[in-house]
Design an enzyme around this catalytic site. Structure first.
Site: not given
Ligand code: SF4
Length: 229
Positions: A116-117, A199, A202, A225
């Site tokens: 996701c990151c 985010c 998280c 991240c």
């Molecule tokens: S902090 Fe969480 S929601 Fe944001 S990009 Fe990374 S995994 Fe995705």
């Protein structure tokens, strides 16, 4: 400048600017790289953006608009754009959150936060930094063990750019003192106990005295991240 020249410059500047005030580090960066220098800001706090606006008026401030930010963070970004002498550049991932949900399933951040990151932060940053020679972020040595060796000016081998960390030698107390003295724009979440803001899915509040980054990806082994490795 080519990659080797940038690396040599970073090595020299890193030694010379160790211990310099963040304003002086930012001034050197602006004078050396001009339009090819930008800072990044998560808008969890606005200390680096405030310093950069003073040292390098009109500087570009890159904000990674992941689609998962708290409304307060987006409002802080908008306030920074309106009140500081900077140009905020919001960079979005290639997929919207809805498109990501269709392709990878709901709540990817809970199942595979690295992926996701990678899609929502790392790829957009890599994309926007093409064309720059140097970038700065607000990371500090006192934030975590993985950041303890952060040079004030170093070389980002992965991206082939000079990486500037003007706040590397500052402590949380230094940041707090500067923020109070200058009356910097504050993300309202900080006053609600969010010591480090990322985010929404998280990020959690931290207990008083707890490590500031303990609220990021709480309950998981993940601590970064991927922007700063
Ligand atoms: S902090 Fe969480 S929601 Fe944001 S990009 Fe990374 S995994 Fe995705």
């Amino acid at each position: 400048m080519n990659r080797d020249a940038l690396r040599s410059l970073a090595d020299l500047a890193g030694a010379e600017l160790e211990g310099a005030h963040p304003l002086d580090v930012l001034r050197w960066s602006g004078e050396t790289f001009g339009e090819r220098f930008a800072i990044t800001a998560s808008m969890g706090d606005t200390v680096l953006a405030t310093l950069a606006a003073e040292a390098v008026p009109g500087i570009q401030v890159i904000f990674l608009d992941t689609g998962y930010h708290f409304p307060q963070t987006l409002a802080t970004r908008d306030q920074v754009a309106a009140e500081l002498d900077v140009k905020v550049v919001s960079v979005r991932p290639q997929l919207t959150v809805a498109e990501q949900n269709v392709k990878y399933g709901q709540s990817l951040y809970a199942r595979d936060p690295d992926l996701c990151c990678s899609m929502r932060k790392v790829e957009p940053l890599n994309r926007v930094l093409r064309g720059y020679e140097a970038w700065a972020s607000g990371i500090r040595r006192d934030e975590s063990a993985s950041r303890a060796d952060t040079p004030v000016v170093g070389f980002d081998e992965r991206r082939g750019l000079v990486k500037v960390s003007p706040l590397a030698t500052w402590t949380q107390a230094d940041v707090d003192a500067y923020a109070a003295d200058r009356g910097v724009i504050v993300n309202p979440l900080v006053e609600l106990g969010f010591a480090s803001v990322g985010c929404a899915p998280c990020t959690q509040r931290v207990a008083p005295g707890e490590d500031a980054r303990a609220g990021r990806w709480a309950g998981q082994e993940k601590t970064e991240c991927g922007l700063h490795v």
